[in-house]
Design a protein around this motif. Structure first.
Motif, PDB file in Angstrom:
ATOM      1  N   UNK A 129       8.950   5.332  -6.737  1.00 50.09           N
ATOM      2  CA  UNK A 129       8.670   6.497  -7.584  1.00 50.09           C
ATOM      3  C   UNK A 129       9.843   7.464  -7.714  1.00 50.09           C
ATOM      4  N   UNK A 130      10.428   7.867  -6.589  1.00 52.80           N
ATOM      5  CA  UNK A 130      11.473   8.883  -6.648  1.00 52.80           C
ATOM      6  C   UNK A 130      12.820   8.218  -6.991  1.00 52.80           C
ATOM      7  N   UNK A 176      16.042  13.240   0.370  1.00 50.68           N
ATOM      8  CA  UNK A 176      14.724  13.011  -0.227  1.00 50.68           C
ATOM      9  C   UNK A 176      13.607  13.716   0.528  1.00 50.68           C
ATOM     10  N   UNK A 177      13.744  13.885   1.833  1.00 55.99           N
ATOM     11  CA  UNK A 177      12.692  14.547   2.602  1.00 55.99           C
ATOM     12  C   UNK A 177      11.467  13.668   2.744  1.00 55.99           C
ATOM     13  N   UNK A 235       6.547   6.002  -0.289  1.00 56.61           N
ATOM     14  CA  UNK A 235       6.962   4.631  -0.008  1.00 56.61           C
ATOM     15  C   UNK A 235       5.778   3.699  -0.215  1.00 56.61           C
ATOM     16  N   UNK A 236       6.077   2.430  -0.247  1.00 54.20           N
ATOM     17  CA  UNK A 236       5.058   1.393  -0.157  1.00 54.20           C
ATOM     18  C   UNK A 236       5.355   0.561   1.085  1.00 54.20           C
ATOM     19  N   UNK A 292       0.838  -1.190   0.000  1.00 52.67           N
ATOM     20  CA  UNK A 292       0.000   0.000   0.000  1.00 52.67           C
ATOM     21  C   UNK A 292       0.876   1.244   0.000  1.00 52.67           C
ATOM     22  N   UNK A 293       0.295   2.359  -0.396  1.00 49.95           N
ATOM     23  CA  UNK A 293       1.063   3.597  -0.546  1.00 49.95           C
ATOM     24  C   UNK A 293       1.042   4.432   0.730  1.00 49.95           C
ATOM     25  N   UNK A 294       2.154   5.088   0.997  1.00 49.05           N
ATOM     26  CA  UNK A 294       2.266   5.994   2.137  1.00 49.05           C
ATOM     27  C   UNK A 294       3.429   6.944   1.852  1.00 49.05           C
TER      28      UNK A 294
END
Length: 277
Positions: free
Chosen positions: A111-112, A166-167, A171-172, A53-55
């Motif tokens: 993603x990043x 990255x700040x 994440x997943x 899941x995304x966070x």
């Protein structure tokens, strides 16, 4: 500007709660391991309890070694307890008012590509709470405001999956089974008829939904959750061996008979049976 934002975030987090470390953590790069009192393994070998899941995730850097003591789950000195820096503070949307304490998560950077360290993930245990900061909007400094799903990691853990610059990193995450060395630990504190027990080093689901205690002169007595994984009861239990029954969030129960001997005293820690993997 980025450095200023990171410093503000670090100060905000450390004034809310101090994050602390008894769970496995490692990452999947073969160059080295990031672990604390756990046998080495890879995240892929862990049993998954949920889908990815995304966070988002940020980090904190303790300015003082004493900042590694405390936390909303009540584990105390996490280095001494064995969690090391394999820990995480969760936003309100994930914390479940403390019931989630002790649960294990696998976290990876996504993603990043500029900031992520490819092919890595970390395994951390929920030990703390990141309180909302309504002085900032959800996309600004209010990273832990509802309904954000947010992880606050020690910088030592964060840097296993991403560059610190990255700040606020996408994440997943997923829940996984906790792997522990040794049995469940029961730390008894209190005074007189008030008995408080901190329960740590729990394998399986890691989080607990019910606890019972039994003296040699009593039946099974249900304990109430005081805060985090501290459970309490008002009962005269001195001068008798104590047994504990612990139920995880998956409904499984493990019973440890006569864990504390007849002459137990407040401040002592005892080790019982463990949930099987």
């Amino acid at each position: 500007m980025l450095l200023t934002t990171l410093l503000k975030l670090t100060l905000t987090i450390t004034t809310l709660f101090t994050l602390s470390p008894l769970a496995t953590s490692h990452y999947s790069s073969s160059s080295s391991s990031f672990s604390s009192q756990q046998p080495p393994s890879s995240p892929s070998s862990s049993t998954s309890l949920s889908e990815w899941r995304s966070a988002h995730a940020t980090y904190y850097a303790a300015a003082d070694p004493r900042d590694a003591v405390g936390g909303a789950c009540g584990y105390g000195d996490l280095m001494k307890a064995g969690y090391g820096m394999a820990t995480v503070g969760l936003s309100e949307a994930l914390f479940e008012r403390g019931q989630i304490c002790g649960a294990c998560f696998e976290v990876k950077c996504v993603d990043e590509l500029k900031w992520c360290i490819p092919g890595t993930s970390i395994i951390v245990t929920a030990t703390n709470f990141c309180a909302p900061n309504y002085g900032f909007d959800n996309e600004g400094g209010g990273h832990c405001n509802p309904p954000n799903k947010h992880f606050v990691l020690p910088i030592e853990a964060f840097e296993k999956i991403a560059i610190w610059k990255a700040g606020n990193m996408p994440v997943q995450y997923r829940r996984i089974q906790c792997r522990r060395e040794g049995g469940i630990r029961f730390t008894i504190t209190g005074s007189g008829i008030f008995l408080s027990v901190l329960i740590s080093n729990v394998a399986g689901h890691g989080d607990i939904i019910a606890v019972k205690v039994k003296g040699s002169r009593t039946g099974w007595l249900p304990m109430g959750r005081n805060w985090g994984q501290n459970w309490h009861i008002n009962a005269l239990l001195q001068n008798q061996p104590l047994s504990f029954e612990v139920t995880g969030s998956d409904g499984k129960t493990v019973t440890s008979y006569n864990v504390a001997p007849k002459d137990w005293s407040f401040g002592q820690t005892f080790e019982g049976k463990q949930f099987e993997p």
